[in-house]
Design a protein around this motif. Structure first.
Motif, mmCIF file in Angstrom:
data_model
loop_
_atom_site.group_PDB
_atom_site.id
_atom_site.type_symbol
_atom_site.label_atom_id
_atom_site.label_comp_id
_atom_site.label_asym_id
_atom_site.label_seq_id
_atom_site.Cartn_x
_atom_site.Cartn_y
_atom_site.Cartn_z
ATOM 1 N N ILE A 61 0.658 -1.324 -0.193
ATOM 2 C CA ILE A 61 0.055 -0.563 0.305
ATOM 3 C C ILE A 61 0.238 1.289 -0.029
ATOM 4 O O ILE A 61 0.187 2.208 -0.481
ATOM 5 N N ALA A 62 1.873 1.471 0.732
ATOM 6 C CA ALA A 62 2.529 2.595 0.884
ATOM 7 C C ALA A 62 3.365 2.676 -0.297
ATOM 8 O O ALA A 62 3.699 4.210 -1.113
ATOM 9 N N ALA A 63 3.394 1.593 -1.493
ATOM 10 C CA ALA A 63 4.311 1.746 -2.340
ATOM 11 C C ALA A 63 3.517 2.291 -3.796
ATOM 12 O O ALA A 63 4.086 3.678 -4.347
ATOM 13 N N ASN A 64 2.438 2.605 -2.723
ATOM 14 C CA ASN A 64 1.391 4.016 -4.444
ATOM 15 C C ASN A 64 0.349 4.505 -4.147
ATOM 16 O O ASN A 64 -0.198 5.333 -3.659
ATOM 17 N N VAL A 65 1.720 5.079 -2.834
ATOM 18 C CA VAL A 65 0.695 6.226 -1.887
ATOM 19 C C VAL A 65 2.271 7.623 -2.448
ATOM 20 O O VAL A 65 3.321 7.426 -2.534
ATOM 21 N N VAL A 66 1.440 8.553 -3.591
ATOM 22 C CA VAL A 66 2.260 9.317 -4.742
ATOM 23 C C VAL A 66 1.779 10.497 -4.275
ATOM 24 O O VAL A 66 1.344 11.408 -3.329
ATOM 25 N N SER A 67 2.798 11.899 -4.482
ATOM 26 C CA SER A 67 2.899 12.974 -3.766
ATOM 27 C C SER A 67 2.234 13.479 -5.077
ATOM 28 O O SER A 67 2.257 13.625 -6.269
ATOM 29 N N ARG A 68 1.147 14.706 -5.113
ATOM 30 C CA ARG A 68 0.323 15.387 -6.257
ATOM 31 C C ARG A 68 -0.076 16.502 -6.050
ATOM 32 O O ARG A 68 -0.703 16.654 -4.797
ATOM 33 N N LEU A 94 -5.252 1.486 7.036
ATOM 34 C CA LEU A 94 -5.429 2.975 7.336
ATOM 35 C C LEU A 94 -4.180 3.748 6.641
ATOM 36 O O LEU A 94 -3.147 3.559 7.711
ATOM 37 N N ILE A 95 -4.223 5.191 5.815
ATOM 38 C CA ILE A 95 -2.644 5.645 5.685
ATOM 39 C C ILE A 95 -2.721 6.979 6.447
ATOM 40 O O ILE A 95 -3.785 8.239 6.152
ATOM 41 N N ARG A 96 -1.957 7.847 7.059
ATOM 42 C CA ARG A 96 -2.515 8.880 7.719
ATOM 43 C C ARG A 96 -0.773 9.736 7.918
ATOM 44 O O ARG A 96 0.095 9.065 8.108
ATOM 45 N N THR A 97 -0.970 10.889 7.557
ATOM 46 C CA THR A 97 0.384 12.032 7.399
ATOM 47 C C THR A 97 0.588 12.147 8.414
ATOM 48 O O THR A 97 0.044 12.123 9.374
ATOM 49 N N LEU A 98 1.960 12.233 9.356
ATOM 50 C CA LEU A 98 2.238 12.560 10.004
ATOM 51 C C LEU A 98 1.686 13.770 11.170
ATOM 52 O O LEU A 98 1.508 13.667 12.125
ATOM 53 N N ASP A 99 1.099 14.746 10.879
ATOM 54 C CA ASP A 99 0.478 15.923 11.793
ATOM 55 C C ASP A 99 -0.555 15.292 11.378
ATOM 56 O O ASP A 99 -1.988 16.533 12.191
ATOM 57 N N GLY A 100 -1.058 14.452 11.264
ATOM 58 C CA GLY A 100 -2.821 13.952 11.394
ATOM 59 C C GLY A 100 -4.093 13.709 10.371
ATOM 60 O O GLY A 100 -5.014 13.884 10.965
ATOM 61 N N ARG A 101 -3.047 14.159 8.944
ATOM 62 C CA ARG A 101 -4.531 14.164 7.991
ATOM 63 C C ARG A 101 -4.386 12.884 7.590
ATOM 64 O O ARG A 101 -3.053 11.722 7.342
ATOM 65 N N THR A 102 -5.596 12.194 7.276
ATOM 66 C CA THR A 102 -5.816 11.214 7.210
ATOM 67 C C THR A 102 -5.444 10.931 5.244
ATOM 68 O O THR A 102 -7.006 11.978 4.788
ATOM 69 N N ILE A 103 -4.880 10.040 4.518
ATOM 70 C CA ILE A 103 -5.030 10.311 3.241
ATOM 71 C C ILE A 103 -6.327 9.000 2.645
ATOM 72 O O ILE A 103 -6.627 9.337 1.746
ATOM 73 N N ALA A 104 -6.000 7.868 3.835
ATOM 74 C CA ALA A 104 -7.122 6.731 2.597
ATOM 75 C C ALA A 104 -7.926 5.831 3.708
ATOM 76 O O ALA A 104 -6.493 5.369 4.712
ATOM 77 N N SER A 105 -8.630 5.865 3.587
ATOM 78 C CA SER A 105 -8.834 4.489 5.193
ATOM 79 C C SER A 105 -10.035 3.431 4.156
ATOM 80 O O SER A 105 -10.712 4.327 3.896
#
Length: 444
Positions: A39-46, A73-84
């Motif tokens: 899952i982490a391999a498919n997280v990209v920056s747009r 659950l994918i979450r940024t370090l500042d607490g924003r949920t990317i996907a779940s």
């Protein structure tokens, strides 16, 4: 044996089961962490934002398991949920920079979960939480119990049954030995016949038989002693009583004195007989070799011979000695050696007075292998066929029969004492032609 065996089996099974379960758990955790990496391999920056570059169907394909349910659950370090796809917020914690991943346990939707947390640094720092139900793990745990513990338990039962039968069979001769000894009375001293394939039980049987043999010899010696006493003391005691009754029936003091002298003579004979019987009984009981010590034969023979000089003068026997001026040292029992010489010299003084000039010669000689002490008299001697019989109890020579003296025990005692010291008693004709030569031969 079953208690320590069961304890050892329990400890060994616990260790084996714990290691197996730990290894299986590591394999499951590794597969769960691989899903997190996928899952982490498919997280990209747009446009400066982190997004999951997978559709719902593609996510389901990545997390597909035909038996378990998986949540992520994918979450940024500042607490924003990317996907779940599930509420994994209670476990949405960064594993920390020190450890890029870790594992925790939890409960979600009524099911136990195994949760993997992964920290990723690129394209920007974020972390992934993947949870999986544990039905497969629990089924594997039950399978391990059934396929390892249960067979080992059955093996333990089979081994216990085998040991019980084997040990019972090995100990059966011991039980037979116990019953054999328990049923015997004090008079049954025959060897025990117990067959066993165990060397230890055979040694125990042999030791018990050796003890029974020693007890039997002791009892036999006691019986023979009592029989000998009853047999041979009857005559002198009856004679003493007859002499006393005869003296009491007379008023003449000279008769009294004569009868008292006869009583003293009879008492001396009875005392000597008792001493000889005791000596022979002790010799019969001492079946094992007696302790030997270093002895100066020349001094001991001289001392014994001097004790008979007065008696020899009284009966008119000329006593001589040969070889006592030389030092002769060897190993023997002083007590038994004195008993042998005392009997041989006494016999010579009693029965060796056939010649006009009676003589008694004690000779000591030695070489590298043996020490020989001989007592030679000048009496009528013995025929060859008579010598062997004199070593038996109650056997008297022709002179003893004619004189009515002796008990027939002297040579039997001497022969037995000689054998206890590892030697032998030899009877032969006197070198002078007339008389008997009794020689004690002992190993040097």
């Amino acid at each position: 044996m079953l208690l320590p065996l069961a304890a050892t089996w329990s400890i060994g099974s616990a260790i084996a089961f714990t290691l197996s379960w730990a290894l299986a758990g590591r394999a499951f955790d590794r597969a769960l962490l691989d899903d997190a990496y996928a899952i982490a391999a498919n997280v990209v920056s747009r446009e400066g934002e982190l997004v999951l570059n997978l559709s719902k169907r593609e996510v389901d394909s990545v997390l597909f398991d035909h038996e378990e349910k998986e949540y992520f659950l994918i979450r940024t370090l500042d607490g924003r949920t990317i996907a779940s796809n599930g509420d994994l917020m209670p476990w949405a914690r960064d594993p920390g920079a020190e450890a890029s991943s870790d594992f925790v346990d939890g409960v979600f939707g009524g099911n136990e979960l195994r949760i993997a947390r992964l920290r990723v640094q690129a394209p920007a720092p974020f972390f992934v939480v993947v949870g999986q139900t544990t039905h497969t793990r629990q089924r594997l745990l039950r399978g391990l119990l059934q396929r390892s513990v249960v067979p080992q338990l059955l093996l333990l039962v089979a081994l216990g049954f085998y040991l019980w039968r084997q040990i019972s069979r090995e100990l059966q001769p011991l039980d037979q030995l116990q019953r054999e000894l328990a049923r015997r009375n004090s008079g049954e001293l025959e060897p025990i016949t117990v067959t066993s394939a165990s060397a230890d039980l055979e040694k125990l049987r042999d030791a018990a038989n050796a003890l029974l043999a020693r007890i039997k010899r002791t009892v036999q010696a006691q019986r023979e002693f009592m029989g000998d006493v009853a047999h041979d003391l009857r005559t002198p005691l009856a004679g003493i009583r007859a002499l006393a009754e005869y003296g009491l029936a007379r008023d003449d003091p000279s008769v009294w004195r004569q009868q008292l002298e006869s009583i003293v003579h009879s008492e001396e004979r009875a005392s000597r007989l008792v001493d000889q019987l005791l000596a022979l009984a002790l010799a019969d009981e001492a079946q094992e070799s007696v302790p030997l010590e270093s002895v100066r034969f020349d001094e001991l023979v001289r001392m014994i011979l001097l004790g008979f000089v007065e008696r020899a003068d009284r009966v008119g026997v000329d006593v001589g000695a040969i070889g006592l001026e030389e030092l002769v040292v060897g190993r023997a029992s002083p007590v038994l050696l004195e008993g042998v010489l005392t009997n041989l010299i006494d016999n010579a003084l009693r029965h060796g007075r056939g010649a006009a000039r009676a003589t008694l010669t004690v000779e000591l000689s030695s070489d590298k292998e043996s020490v020989v002490i001989s007592v030679t008299d000048s009496g009528p001697g013995l025929k060859a066929e008579e010598r062997e019989s004199l070593a038996r109890r109650w056997a008297k020579g022709p002179v003893g029969e004619s004189l009515g003296t002796g008990t027939g025990l002297g040579l039997a005692i001497a022969s037995r004492y000689a054998s206890l010291m590892g030697g032998r008693l030899e009877l032969s004709d006197s070198p002078a032609g007339s008389g008997l030569r009794a020689a004690l031969v002992l190993p040097r």
